[in-house]
Design a protein around this motif. Structure first.
Motif, PDB file in Angstrom:
ATOM      1  N   MET A 163      50.194  16.082  40.291  1.00 21.47           N
ATOM      2  CA  MET A 163      50.861  16.601  39.097  1.00 21.47           C
ATOM      3  C   MET A 163      50.151  16.158  37.829  1.00 21.47           C
ATOM      4  O   MET A 163      49.603  15.058  37.756  1.00 21.47           O
ATOM      5  CB  MET A 163      52.312  16.125  39.050  1.00 21.47           C
ATOM      6  N   ASP A 164      50.204  17.026  36.821  1.00 21.65           N
ATOM      7  CA  ASP A 164      49.721  16.617  35.508  1.00 21.65           C
ATOM      8  C   ASP A 164      50.810  15.761  34.854  1.00 21.65           C
ATOM      9  O   ASP A 164      51.910  15.586  35.396  1.00 21.65           O
ATOM     10  CB  ASP A 164      49.355  17.828  34.642  1.00 21.65           C
ATOM     11  N   VAL A 165      50.498  15.226  33.676  1.00 16.58           N
ATOM     12  CA  VAL A 165      51.422  14.294  33.020  1.00 16.58           C
ATOM     13  C   VAL A 165      52.769  14.950  32.740  1.00 16.58           C
ATOM     14  O   VAL A 165      53.831  14.357  32.974  1.00 16.58           O
ATOM     15  CB  VAL A 165      50.797  13.760  31.714  1.00 16.58           C
ATOM     16  N   GLU A 166      52.741  16.193  32.265  1.00 19.16           N
ATOM     17  CA  GLU A 166      53.993  16.894  31.950  1.00 19.16           C
ATOM     18  C   GLU A 166      54.850  17.075  33.195  1.00 19.16           C
ATOM     19  O   GLU A 166      56.065  16.859  33.162  1.00 19.16           O
ATOM     20  CB  GLU A 166      53.677  18.256  31.329  1.00 19.16           C
ATOM     21  N   GLY A 167      54.214  17.455  34.298  1.00 18.66           N
ATOM     22  CA  GLY A 167      54.945  17.641  35.546  1.00 18.66           C
ATOM     23  C   GLY A 167      55.544  16.346  36.054  1.00 18.66           C
ATOM     24  O   GLY A 167      56.679  16.320  36.543  1.00 18.66           O
ATOM     25  N   MET A 168      54.795  15.249  35.942  1.00 20.63           N
ATOM     26  CA  MET A 168      55.288  13.949  36.399  1.00 20.63           C
ATOM     27  C   MET A 168      56.506  13.508  35.589  1.00 20.63           C
ATOM     28  O   MET A 168      57.492  13.024  36.148  1.00 20.63           O
ATOM     29  CB  MET A 168      54.166  12.914  36.294  1.00 20.63           C
ATOM     30  N   ILE A 169      56.433  13.695  34.289  1.00 22.97           N
ATOM     31  CA  ILE A 169      57.558  13.314  33.428  1.00 22.97           C
ATOM     32  C   ILE A 169      58.774  14.169  33.762  1.00 22.97           C
ATOM     33  O   ILE A 169      59.905  13.673  33.845  1.00 22.97           O
ATOM     34  CB  ILE A 169      57.174  13.457  31.939  1.00 22.97           C
ATOM     35  N   ASN A 170      58.543  15.460  33.974  1.00 26.13           N
ATOM     36  CA  ASN A 170      59.623  16.379  34.305  1.00 26.13           C
ATOM     37  C   ASN A 170      60.337  15.968  35.591  1.00 26.13           C
ATOM     38  O   ASN A 170      61.564  15.868  35.637  1.00 26.13           O
ATOM     39  CB  ASN A 170      59.059  17.801  34.427  1.00 26.13           C
ATOM     40  N   VAL A 171      59.569  15.703  36.641  1.00 28.70           N
ATOM     41  CA  VAL A 171      60.152  15.324  37.931  1.00 28.70           C
ATOM     42  C   VAL A 171      60.832  13.958  37.833  1.00 28.70           C
ATOM     43  O   VAL A 171      61.913  13.754  38.393  1.00 28.70           O
ATOM     44  CB  VAL A 171      59.077  15.341  39.032  1.00 28.70           C
ATOM     45  N   ARG A 172      60.224  13.044  37.114  1.00 27.03           N
ATOM     46  CA  ARG A 172      60.831  11.718  36.927  1.00 27.03           C
ATOM     47  C   ARG A 172      62.199  11.839  36.263  1.00 27.03           C
ATOM     48  O   ARG A 172      63.166  11.183  36.669  1.00 27.03           O
ATOM     49  CB  ARG A 172      59.895  10.853  36.095  1.00 27.03           C
ATOM     50  N   ASN A 173      62.292  12.690  35.250  1.00 28.90           N
ATOM     51  CA  ASN A 173      63.566  12.887  34.560  1.00 28.90           C
ATOM     52  C   ASN A 173      64.601  13.545  35.473  1.00 28.90           C
ATOM     53  O   ASN A 173      65.788  13.213  35.423  1.00 28.90           O
ATOM     54  CB  ASN A 173      63.360  13.729  33.296  1.00 28.90           C
ATOM     55  N   ILE A 174      64.161  14.488  36.309  1.00 29.24           N
ATOM     56  CA  ILE A 174      65.058  15.127  37.274  1.00 29.24           C
ATOM     57  C   ILE A 174      65.668  14.085  38.196  1.00 29.24           C
ATOM     58  O   ILE A 174      66.885  14.049  38.426  1.00 29.24           O
ATOM     59  CB  ILE A 174      64.295  16.179  38.108  1.00 29.24           C
ATOM     60  N   ILE A 175      64.808  13.231  38.746  1.00 27.54           N
ATOM     61  CA  ILE A 175      65.264  12.202  39.682  1.00 27.54           C
ATOM     62  C   ILE A 175      66.265  11.266  39.018  1.00 27.54           C
ATOM     63  O   ILE A 175      67.341  10.981  39.562  1.00 27.54           O
ATOM     64  CB  ILE A 175      64.053  11.423  40.229  1.00 27.54           C
ATOM     65  N   LYS A 176      65.936  10.798  37.814  1.00 25.82           N
ATOM     66  CA  LYS A 176      66.824   9.864  37.125  1.00 25.82           C
ATOM     67  C   LYS A 176      68.156  10.506  36.761  1.00 25.82           C
ATOM     68  O   LYS A 176      69.216   9.875  36.896  1.00 25.82           O
ATOM     69  CB  LYS A 176      66.119   9.324  35.872  1.00 25.82           C
ATOM     70  N   ASN A 177      68.122  11.751  36.319  1.00 25.99           N
ATOM     71  CA  ASN A 177      69.361  12.434  35.943  1.00 25.99           C
ATOM     72  C   ASN A 177      70.272  12.648  37.152  1.00 25.99           C
ATOM     73  O   ASN A 177      71.494  12.452  37.065  1.00 25.99           O
ATOM     74  CB  ASN A 177      69.037  13.779  35.285  1.00 25.99           C
ATOM     75  N   LEU A 178      69.698  13.058  38.276  1.00 24.48           N
ATOM     76  CA  LEU A 178      70.503  13.290  39.473  1.00 24.48           C
ATOM     77  C   LEU A 178      71.104  11.985  39.997  1.00 24.48           C
ATOM     78  O   LEU A 178      72.249  11.943  40.445  1.00 24.48           O
ATOM     79  CB  LEU A 178      69.659  13.957  40.561  1.00 24.48           C
ATOM     80  N   ALA A 179      70.316  10.904  39.950  1.00 23.43           N
ATOM     81  CA  ALA A 179      70.824   9.609  40.412  1.00 23.43           C
ATOM     82  C   ALA A 179      71.955   9.116  39.517  1.00 23.43           C
ATOM     83  O   ALA A 179      72.997   8.649  40.006  1.00 23.43           O
ATOM     84  CB  ALA A 179      69.686   8.588  40.448  1.00 23.43           C
ATOM     85  N   GLU A 180      71.771   9.259  38.208  1.00 25.89           N
ATOM     86  CA  GLU A 180      72.755   8.728  37.266  1.00 25.89           C
ATOM     87  C   GLU A 180      74.006   9.600  37.171  1.00 25.89           C
ATOM     88  O   GLU A 180      75.127   9.080  37.146  1.00 25.89           O
ATOM     89  CB  GLU A 180      72.117   8.611  35.874  1.00 25.89           C
ATOM     90  N   ASN A 181      73.818  10.913  37.127  1.00 28.36           N
ATOM     91  CA  ASN A 181      74.941  11.810  36.840  1.00 28.36           C
ATOM     92  C   ASN A 181      75.643  12.333  38.089  1.00 28.36           C
ATOM     93  O   ASN A 181      76.822  12.684  38.036  1.00 28.36           O
ATOM     94  CB  ASN A 181      74.456  12.990  35.995  1.00 28.36           C
ATOM     95  N   GLU A 182      74.927  12.413  39.216  1.00 28.15           N
ATOM     96  CA  GLU A 182      75.531  12.961  40.426  1.00 28.15           C
ATOM     97  C   GLU A 182      75.565  11.968  41.582  1.00 28.15           C
ATOM     98  O   GLU A 182      76.049  12.286  42.666  1.00 28.15           O
ATOM     99  CB  GLU A 182      74.790  14.240  40.844  1.00 28.15           C
ATOM    100  N   GLY A 183      75.021  10.765  41.357  1.00 29.49           N
ATOM    101  CA  GLY A 183      75.032   9.751  42.408  1.00 29.49           C
ATOM    102  C   GLY A 183      74.102  10.053  43.557  1.00 29.49           C
ATOM    103  O   GLY A 183      74.256   9.492  44.654  1.00 29.49           O
ATOM    104  N   THR A 184      73.114  10.932  43.328  1.00 33.98           N
ATOM    105  CA  THR A 184      72.143  11.250  44.374  1.00 33.98           C
ATOM    106  C   THR A 184      71.283  10.023  44.655  1.00 33.98           C
ATOM    107  O   THR A 184      70.846   9.333  43.735  1.00 33.98           O
ATOM    108  CB  THR A 184      71.245  12.425  43.943  1.00 33.98           C
ATOM    109  N   THR A 185      71.059   9.755  45.917  1.00 35.88           N
ATOM    110  CA  THR A 185      70.244   8.611  46.332  1.00 35.88           C
ATOM    111  C   THR A 185      68.848   9.086  46.701  1.00 35.88           C
ATOM    112  O   THR A 185      68.693  10.038  47.463  1.00 35.88           O
ATOM    113  CB  THR A 185      70.887   7.910  47.543  1.00 35.88           C
TER     114      THR A 185
END
Length: 241
Positions: A163-185
């Protein structure tokens, strides 16, 4: 805290003598667990066992309370995963690929497909075929397919590769949001130390097929300048024994 993944005494040895030896890990709801180790350490082997792709010599894995050895369908019911490579149908568009994958689940409509494409930043490319995608875009399409069914547990093998930098940041934010807001592990493997440091709240180091330490990222960074310094310190300490 709710225990979501329980790995007990997990062992697998290949004919060349490599593999994993006596892995024990507990992962809790909402954790973003980083499985950190060099190439060949055994990360993918462990994750293949976790997802039923290969059988262990000894030990067990329980996901959401169900054993992958004796209750596989129940264990995997709320799990989404990518092991090694995110595969796609090259002759189908991004939307059509996800429509094909949606057949494995109930209640996935066109709206949900567009929603996950938007989440991974590919909605504007929904009518393009993956043959025109970069490696990073293909990875994001694979992650979109994992998220279709709103899984409670997501297992990702080297998800930020290519992934390029933009893609990495995007996926990182997806992971953090799902873990924090939906309790996804999340259970994420990587050899990219910086990405694990920025993404995960808990880190386990796998070295020569063995877990040599597990700690919270916050604790690590309170005691070391970076995750890289911690990793080098733990590997050097382990090599003395």
């Amino acid at each position: 805290m709710e225990k979501v993944i329980e790995i007990s005494n997990l062992c697998k040895t290949y004919k060349n003598g490599r593999g994993i030896d006596n892995i024990n890990l507990d992962i809790y709801k909402g954790d973003i667990f980083g499985f950190l180790g060099p190439n060949g350490a055994g990360k993918t082997t462990a994750m293949k066992i976790m997802t039923g792709l290969i059988k262990p010599d000894r030990g067990n894995v329980k996901i959401l309370g169900y054993s992958i050895l004796t209750e596989f369908e129940k264990a995997m019911y709320d799990v989404g995963c990518i092991i090694e490579t995110a595969e796609t149908y090259p002759y189908l568009t991004a939307f059509e690929n996800l429509k094909q994958f949606s057949r494995y689940y109930e209640g996935i409509n066109a709206g949900r497909i567009e929603e996950v494409l938007e989440i991974v930043g590919l909605l504007k490319y929904k009518d393009e075929k993956p043959t025109r995608f970069s490696l990073g875009m293909k990875q994001r399409l694979g992650i979109a397919s994992v998220l279709l069914s709103k899984p409670k547990v997501v297992i990702l093998d080297e998800p930020l590769n290519g992934m390029d930098v933009e893609g990495m940041i995007n996926v990182r934010n997806i992971i953090k949001n799902l873990a924090e807001n939906e309790g996804t592990t999340f259970f994420i493997s990587s050899h990219l130390i910086h990405d694990i440091e920025l993404t995960c709240n808990k880190v386990g180091i796998l070295y020569n097929g063995k877990v040599i330490n597990v700690d919270n990222t916050k604790n690590i960074l309170n005691n070391y300048a970076s995750l890289e310094n911690y990793f080098v310190s733990e590997v050097e300490r382990n090599d003395k024994f």
